[in-house]
Design an enzyme around this catalytic site. Structure first.
Site, mmCIF file in Angstrom:
data_model
loop_
_atom_site.group_PDB
_atom_site.id
_atom_site.type_symbol
_atom_site.label_atom_id
_atom_site.label_comp_id
_atom_site.label_asym_id
_atom_site.label_seq_id
_atom_site.Cartn_x
_atom_site.Cartn_y
_atom_site.Cartn_z
ATOM 1 N N CYS A 163 0.841 -1.198 0.000
ATOM 2 C CA CYS A 163 0.000 0.000 0.000
ATOM 3 C C CYS A 163 0.877 1.250 0.000
ATOM 4 O O CYS A 163 1.429 1.640 1.038
ATOM 5 C CB CYS A 163 -0.917 -0.018 1.226
ATOM 6 S SG CYS A 163 -1.946 1.446 1.345
ATOM 7 N N CYS A 219 -0.399 4.089 2.169
ATOM 8 C CA CYS A 219 -0.202 3.880 3.618
ATOM 9 C C CYS A 219 1.261 4.086 4.018
ATOM 10 O O CYS A 219 1.549 4.704 5.022
ATOM 11 C CB CYS A 219 -0.591 2.456 4.029
ATOM 12 S SG CYS A 219 -2.120 1.864 3.329
ATOM 13 N N ASP A 220 2.180 3.519 3.259
ATOM 14 C CA ASP A 220 3.571 3.410 3.722
ATOM 15 C C ASP A 220 4.558 4.315 2.981
ATOM 16 O O ASP A 220 5.731 4.372 3.350
ATOM 17 C CB ASP A 220 4.056 1.953 3.570
ATOM 18 C CG ASP A 220 3.206 0.993 4.388
ATOM 19 O OD1 ASP A 220 2.641 1.451 5.401
ATOM 20 O OD2 ASP A 220 3.101 -0.191 4.028
#
Ligand code: NAP
Length: 311
Positions: free
Chosen positions: A134, A137-138
């Protein structure tokens, strides 16, 4: 089990427990059936930084526990059982588990979608240590660093674009000689100076110490191998929705997602699809939570209409 719930929810991730919170808070008898522990994929994320309200980020497991407790505070029940079969044919819907049957007037499916793994050795143990599924997300963890994105679809292209805004260098590795992604993405990627596409290649090996330090790429045409240094590998080779149980029951798209729009209503009245499991453009904790709230509203409407009809 004799009880007929107003709402039964399959899956205790952020979508499932938000639906439970809204359902229980609206005075509807609500149960969440979860096979493992609350949180779904979110519970495996060390620091969630893109869910609003947490200025320092929040541990995914802790957030999951809070979501569960928040719903249970208003009377939602949780049962740790795996649903193995469903029957949505009648007004009262039945969910079968190893231990028995649950019955409910409405059902919300929040079973999520798992990222498709690359299948390269050590992939699973490197998850969270350089291997990510992701970018949204990261990505920030790789600010100023070199990363590899694997895949050739819209997600890979979108991830490469996203990461190019914060990373020093982004390699997009694809197993063929053309991208599946839309033309507009391809053009935009070609214009990015810090993005390089590596064609006809697959990730044959991960290089790592405690964390990822690089990858060994193999050319699929001549089997030649090259090593590439990088701090992160973003795998974007598609997702597998957890919908096998609903094949032939609900309308699914060709990738297996449950067809449902922003209302979360599926092809069967009284059955709703919440979060990553449904057709949608952005699969995130916040959009799953949003679906949970929306599904609850439509379930409430459905229940009110059906109570009137049966009165
Ligand atoms: P996808 O379109 O199925 O693409 C997956 C990509 O991964 C393909 O290029 C495929 O290669 C490659 N791949 C599959 N298995 C692999 C493996 N084991 N090793 C290496 N490469 C592998 O998946 P997606 O990109 O996640 O997109 C899913 C759906 O969401 C699509 O319909 C997409 O259009 C949509 N989407 C839309 C947007 C948008 O419109 N903004 C953004 C993201 C996603 P091949 O090409 O060789 O098969």
């Amino acid at each position: 089990m004799d009880k007929v719930y107003d709402i039964a929810i399959l899956g205790g991730g952020p979508g499932g427990y938000t639906a439970a919170l809204y359902g229980a808070r609206a005075g509807l008898s609500t149960i969440v059936l979860e096979k493992l522990a609350a949180g779904g994929q979110m519970a495996t994320t060390t620091n969630v930084e893109n869910y609003p309200g947490f200025s320092e980020g929040v541990n995914g497991f802790d957030l999951a526990e809070k979501m569960q407790q928040g719903a249970e505070r208003f009377g939602a029940e949780s049962a740790y059982e795996e649903v193995t079969a469903v029957d949505f044919s009648g007004e009262i819907k039945t969910l079968t588990t190893m231990d028995g049957e649950y019955r409910a007037r409405t059902v919300m499916i929040a079973t999520g979608a798992d990222p498709r793994p690359l299948g390269t050795a050590h992939e699973n143990e490197l998850r969270g240590r350089g291997v990510s599924y992701c970018a949204t997300c990261d990505g920030m963890m790789y600010k100023g660093k070199t990363v590899v994105v694997v895949g050739g679809g819209n997600t890979a292209a979108e991830d490469a674009m996203y990461l190019s805004r914060m990373c020093e260098k982004v390699y997009l590795v694809h197993r063929r000689d053309s991208l599946r992604a839309s033309h507009s993405y391809v053009k935009a990627l070609e214009e990015k100076e810090n993005v390089e596409i590596i064609w006809n290649s697959r990730v044959a090996e991960f290089k790592f110490d405690k964390k990822i330090t690089g990858v060994v790429l193999e050319n699929v045409n001549d089997a030649s191998r090259t090593e590439l240094e990088c701090s992160g590998v973003f795998v974007a080779v598609g997702r597998i929705p957890n919908t096998q149980m609903f094949e032939g029951v609900l309308e699914l798209d060709k990738a297996g997602y449950i067809v449902a729009d922003e209302t979360t209503c599926t092809s069967i009245p009284g059955v709703f699809a919440v979060g990553d499991v449904r057709t949608k453009p952005l699969r995130q904790i916040v959009t799953a939570a949003s679906d949970g709230a929306v599904a609850s509203k439509f379930a409430e409407e459905y229940l009110a209409e059906h109570r009137e009809e049966n009165a």
